[in-house]
Design a protein around this motif. Structure first.
Motif, short mmCIF file in Angstrom:
data_model
loop_
_atom_site.label_atom_id
_atom_site.label_comp_id
_atom_site.label_asym_id
_atom_site.label_seq_id
_atom_site.Cartn_x
_atom_site.Cartn_y
_atom_site.Cartn_z
N ARG A 1 65.59 9.25 -20.23
CA ARG A 1 65.93 8.21 -19.26
C ARG A 1 66.95 8.65 -18.22
NH1 ARG A 1 64.89 3.04 -20.82
NH2 ARG A 1 65.34 2.66 -18.65
N GLY A 2 67.51 9.85 -18.38
CA GLY A 2 68.47 10.29 -17.38
C GLY A 2 69.53 11.19 -17.98
N SER A 3 70.51 11.55 -17.16
CA SER A 3 71.51 12.52 -17.61
C SER A 3 72.54 11.87 -18.52
CB SER A 3 72.21 13.11 -16.39
OG SER A 3 72.99 12.12 -15.76
N ALA A 4 73.18 12.74 -19.30
CA ALA A 4 74.23 12.26 -20.20
C ALA A 4 75.39 11.66 -19.41
CB ALA A 4 74.73 13.42 -21.06
N THR A 5 75.72 12.29 -18.29
CA THR A 5 76.86 11.77 -17.52
C THR A 5 76.53 10.38 -16.96
OG1 THR A 5 76.10 13.14 -15.71
CG2 THR A 5 78.01 13.92 -16.91
N ALA A 6 75.33 10.19 -16.49
CA ALA A 6 74.96 8.87 -15.97
C ALA A 6 75.08 7.83 -17.07
CB ALA A 6 73.55 8.88 -15.40
N SER B 1 57.83 0.74 -13.60
CA SER B 1 58.34 1.28 -12.34
C SER B 1 59.78 0.83 -12.10
CB SER B 1 57.45 0.87 -11.17
OG SER B 1 57.49 -0.52 -11.00
N CYS B 2 60.10 -0.38 -12.60
CA CYS B 2 61.48 -0.85 -12.45
C CYS B 2 62.42 -0.01 -13.29
CB CYS B 2 61.62 -2.30 -12.90
SG CYS B 2 60.38 -3.36 -12.21
N ARG B 3 61.97 0.38 -14.48
CA ARG B 3 62.81 1.21 -15.34
C ARG B 3 63.10 2.54 -14.65
NH1 ARG B 3 59.72 -0.84 -19.59
NH2 ARG B 3 58.47 1.03 -19.80
N THR B 4 62.06 3.07 -14.02
CA THR B 4 62.25 4.34 -13.30
C THR B 4 63.27 4.16 -12.19
OG1 THR B 4 59.95 4.84 -13.78
CG2 THR B 4 61.02 6.16 -12.06
N GLU B 5 63.14 3.06 -11.46
CA GLU B 5 64.09 2.84 -10.37
C GLU B 5 65.52 2.70 -10.90
OE1 GLU B 5 63.81 0.76 -6.14
OE2 GLU B 5 63.73 -0.72 -7.74
#
Lengths: 249, 206
Positions: free
Chosen positions: B89-94, A34-38
């Protein structure tokens, strides 16, 4: 303890922590989904903050960057994200941290043998002067846990492999040798080789020893980590050929 | 900031590709091609992100020459480790801005170790004026939203977040600058980010 470290999540994403806090927070992240998500969500948020900082770079920057990348070798992908290791009830925190550090290296290097090397080191350390060993071990964990750790792996011509985990942020590296037995009457010796300087011995292994974990401060400045076969107690200069060489990026 | 002025605009506008109408490209797609060693894709990625990478680093470092140097390091790092970007894990820009910000902060900290010059500047103003040219280029709406969301924070939340992010201060330094206990600063950074996240949405934009 977990709650305590978790309160750093904001400061961590804002890069407002020091290197040691960063390393311990990243260890915490490996055990906390959950920390990774945050963290991932906060990263998107801070990326939005970057929208407010548009500034047209000088025109020559583009050319400089493109020239530079043309001669910069790309790093290989990191083999799967560090696995979620569930601590077993009753296992001491100390031991848990070590296995977490080992798990990172194993996951990243994809080599099961390295875990034994780390454990070997631990067992030996416990027999040696306790404080020095504890510091060394902590430092090894710190380097392995660094956010920018880069792993390079090369085969050893006599069998096995050598893995180098190098961190610029920590200005140090960890060399993990996991080789087959050296020929009779020979020992493994590790070297760091810098441009324009004589090779420096990083470690001489004992007879019959073919695995080791060696911390090398200042490693990121070196060009190469080499492994040679030497007479017992090692040599002052490497006996060529190298049985393994790891080029550092 | 001394060079700001009307006679600066043509040069800078000329440096912007496609005069304000960038092709609709996605940083994530480009980064995937970059990870395969595609230098042309890297050039397009550069055009897409360099003004924000440079702008962010310049905001943190406040020195154009150093910002240029660190921006170059950060962008080469993007090239070098492109294969390590994980879209899950998220966007390329981030991901890219994380690299850029970390580099800028590392530089500012090593500077701070040598001198205390940034404390003065840091305490004097939280809001650094941004480059007016940027308004002409793109991202005006995004910037307005960022500002609106920042205004939604409490003073302490906003100052804690901006002193850290835009000026590269560590949280103990932020606590010192704001005369606030450490645990409070840590908490304000976190709940400030939570409020920003909720205000801006977690949507990913290139």
């Amino acid at each position: 303890m977990t709650t305590e470290i978790h309160t750093l999540v904001g400061a961590y994403v804002l890069d407002a922590v020091d290197d040691i806090e960063r390393a311990s927070f990243e260890r915490h992240l490996r055990e906390c989904e959950s920390c990774r998500t945050e963290v991932d969500e906060f990263r998107e948020t801070t990326a939005q903050l970057a929208h407010d900082t548009w500034s047209v770079p000088p025109p020559w920057l583009r050319e400089n960057v493109l020239t530079e990348i043309a001669r910069t070798r790309q790093a290989p992908p990191i083999v799967p994200e560090a696995p979620v290791v569930t601590p077993v009830r009753g296992v001491s925190r100390r031991r848990w941290l070590i296995s977490a550090a080992a798990a990172v290296v194993v996951a990243a290097a994809g080599a099961g043998s390295t875990v034994y090397a780390v454990q070997d080191q631990r067992v030996r350390d416990q027999r040696e002067v306790a404080e020095a060993a504890r510091l060394n071990e902590a430092r090894v964990r710190q380097v392995l846990g660094a956010s920018d750790v880069v792993l390079s792996k090369r085969p050893v011509t006599t069998g096995g492999q050598v893995t180098v985990a190098s961190s610029r942020l920590q200005n140090a590296g960890v060399v993990l040798l996991s080789a087959d037995a050296a020929p009779a009457g020979r020992v493994y010796q590790l070297w760091t080789i810098r441009p324009g300087a004589d090779p420096v011995s990083a470690a001489v292994l004992a007879q019959g020893q073919s695995a080791d974990v060696v911390l090398v401060e200042g490693l990121p400045g070196a060009a190469l980590v080499g492994v040679t076969l030497e007479p017992p107690n090692g040599s002052a200069t490497p006996t060529l050929p190298l049985v393994a060489d790891v080029k550092l990026v | 900031m001394a060079e700001r002025g009307a006679n600066r605009r043509p040069e800078h506008l000329a440096a912007v590709p496609d005069s304000g109408a960038p092709p609709p490209v996605d940083a994530g797609d480009l980064l995937r091609e970059v990870a395969r060693g595609d230098e042309k894709a890297f050039g397009r990625l550069y055009d897409l992100v360099a003004p924000r990478v440079y702008g962010l680093i310049r905001r943190v470092l406040r020195d154009p020459a150093q910002a240029e140097e660190v921006a170059q390091e950060a962008l080469v790092e993007v090239w070098r480790s492109a294969a390590r970007f994980d879209p899950a894990r998220g966007s390329a820009t981030a991901w890219i801005f994380t690299i850029a910000h970390r580099r800028a902060v590392d530089r500012v900290r090593s500077e701070q170790a040598a001198s205390e010059r940034t404390i003065r500047a840091g305490a004097a103003s939280v809001d650094t004026p941004y480059d007016a040219v940027a308004d002409e280029v793109s991202g005006r709406l995004e910037r307005q939203q960022v500002r609106r969301c920042l205004e939604d924070l409490t003073d302490l939340q906003r100052q804690a977040v901006t002193l850290a992010y835009y000026q590269g201060h560590s949280y103990p330094r932020v606590a010192e600058l704001l005369g606030t206990p450490l645990p409070t600063v840590k908490t304000r950074m976190r709940d400030g980010l939570i409020r920003l996240r909720d205000c801006m949405g977690t949507g990913v934009s290139a």
